[in-house]
Design an enzyme around this catalytic site. Structure first.
Site, PDB file in Angstrom:
ATOM      1  N   SER A 146      61.145 -18.394 -46.096  1.00 35.30           N
ATOM      2  CA  SER A 146      60.904 -18.116 -44.504  1.00 35.30           C
ATOM      3  C   SER A 146      60.629 -17.092 -44.374  1.00 35.30           C
ATOM      4  O   SER A 146      61.280 -15.783 -44.983  1.00 35.30           O
ATOM      5  CB  SER A 146      62.068 -18.779 -43.846  1.00 35.30           C
ATOM      6  N   TYR A 159      70.783 -18.886 -40.254  1.00 37.51           N
ATOM      7  CA  TYR A 159      69.836 -19.304 -40.935  1.00 37.51           C
ATOM      8  C   TYR A 159      68.992 -18.266 -41.707  1.00 37.51           C
ATOM      9  O   TYR A 159      68.807 -18.170 -42.873  1.00 37.51           O
ATOM     10  CB  TYR A 159      68.614 -19.827 -39.926  1.00 37.51           C
TER      11      TYR A 159
HETATM   12  C1  8X3 Z   1      61.311 -21.023 -40.043  1.00 34.53           C
HETATM   13  C2  8X3 Z   1      60.819 -19.847 -39.393  1.00 34.53           C
HETATM   14  O1  8X3 Z   1      60.692 -18.309 -37.373  1.00 34.53           O
HETATM   15  O2  8X3 Z   1      61.931 -20.569 -37.208  1.00 34.53           O
HETATM   16  O3  8X3 Z   1      61.583 -20.958 -41.270  1.00 34.53           O
HETATM   17  O4  8X3 Z   1      62.891 -18.417 -38.693  1.00 34.53           O
HETATM   18  S1  8X3 Z   1      61.635 -19.166 -38.090  1.00 34.53           S
END
Ligand code: 8X3
Length: 260
Positions: A146, A159
């Site tokens: 990502s 995340y």
């Molecule tokens: C997803 C992109 O911008 O939500 O992996 O982190 S974001």
């Protein structure tokens, strides 16, 4: 997309029940692969596998026994010169975000779950399938990272930390396997409008989920990312695409998004 192979090539896609995973399974089937579609939700997988002439295997990447079952399925579906069978392409796609809470108040349980699926899940599946990838003589691992693995953003630390971890694991594996017939790549998407990513992040709150894409003229769709993954996976054997960052034209950077 690629020239016909002399024998059927096999690919495994995790998180194949929806979004980027399902689109990647379709793209790889279009490119001539026999695709093993792996995910927890087997009913959705079976419909996809039937559509593309692939195989559905129930697999929770956070469960070691379940991952061992995936490896056993690969060995039986693609027998090779070793007990592990042979596998040409592994797409580690299963992953996701939970919550958008600041560091000060984030739930450590959410962070644990994100690390489990985005990092340890990839570790488990890769460990289990490396012998079969090696046996193919030209294995390719594509990890779906990502843009969150490259920057920080407010509320995203659980995340972004996990996706940074995945990125470093990808780089490390490439170093460790140099000289072997296995390529290691990362495809890192930015803003992709899929049916579930933002919904999961916001605990099923559809309004909050859809507001992420409000006014963005054309966010990426799952098929855009699948196209990139299939391209990476079908380069000639001597070509390793280390990393490929893919964002919509409207997203110049994580925080710099054109909205109308
Ligand atoms: C997803 C992109 O911008 O939500 O992996 O982190 S974001």
């Amino acid at each position: 997309m690629s020239s016909a192979a002399p024998f059927p090539r096999t690919a495994v896609v995790t998180g194949a029940s929806s979004g980027i995973g399902a689109a990647t399974a379709r793209a790889l089937a279009d490119a001539g692969f026999s695709v093993v579609c792996a995910a927890r939700r087997v009913e959705r997988l079976e419909a996809l596998a039937a559509e593309i002439g692939g195989t559905a295997v129930a697999c929770d990447v956070t469960d070691p026994e379940s991952v061992a079952g995936l490896a056993a399925a690969v060995a039986s579906l693609s027998p090779g010169s070793t007990a592990a069978g042979r596998l040409d392409v592994l797409v580690n796609n299963a992953g996701g975000a939970i919550g958008l809470d600041p560091v000060e108040s984030a739930d450590p349980g959410d962070w644990t779950r994100m690390y489990e699926v985005n990092v340890l899940g990839v570790l488990r599946v890769t460990q289990a399938l490396l012998p079969a990838l090696r046996a193919s003589g030209d294995g390719v691992v594509v990890n779906v990272g990502s843009t969150a693995g490259r920057v920080a953003y407010e509320g995203g630390a659980g995340y972004t930390a996990a996706k940074h971890g995945l990125r470093v694991m990808t780089e490390t594996l490439r170093l460790e396997l140099v000289g072997e017939p296995i390529r290691i790549s990362e495809v890192a998407p930015g803003m992709v409008a899929t049916e579930e990513f933002s919904l999961n992040r916001f605990g099923g709150d559809a309004d909050r989920a859809s507001s992420v894409y409000d006014g963005v003229p054309d966010p990426l769709v799952a098929e855009d990312v699948a196209d990139a993954i299939a391209w990476v996976a079908t380069r000639p054997a001597h070509v390793n695409i280390d990393e490929l960052v893919i964002k919509p034209r409207a997203q110049a950077a994580q925080h710099k998004v054109h909205r109308v």
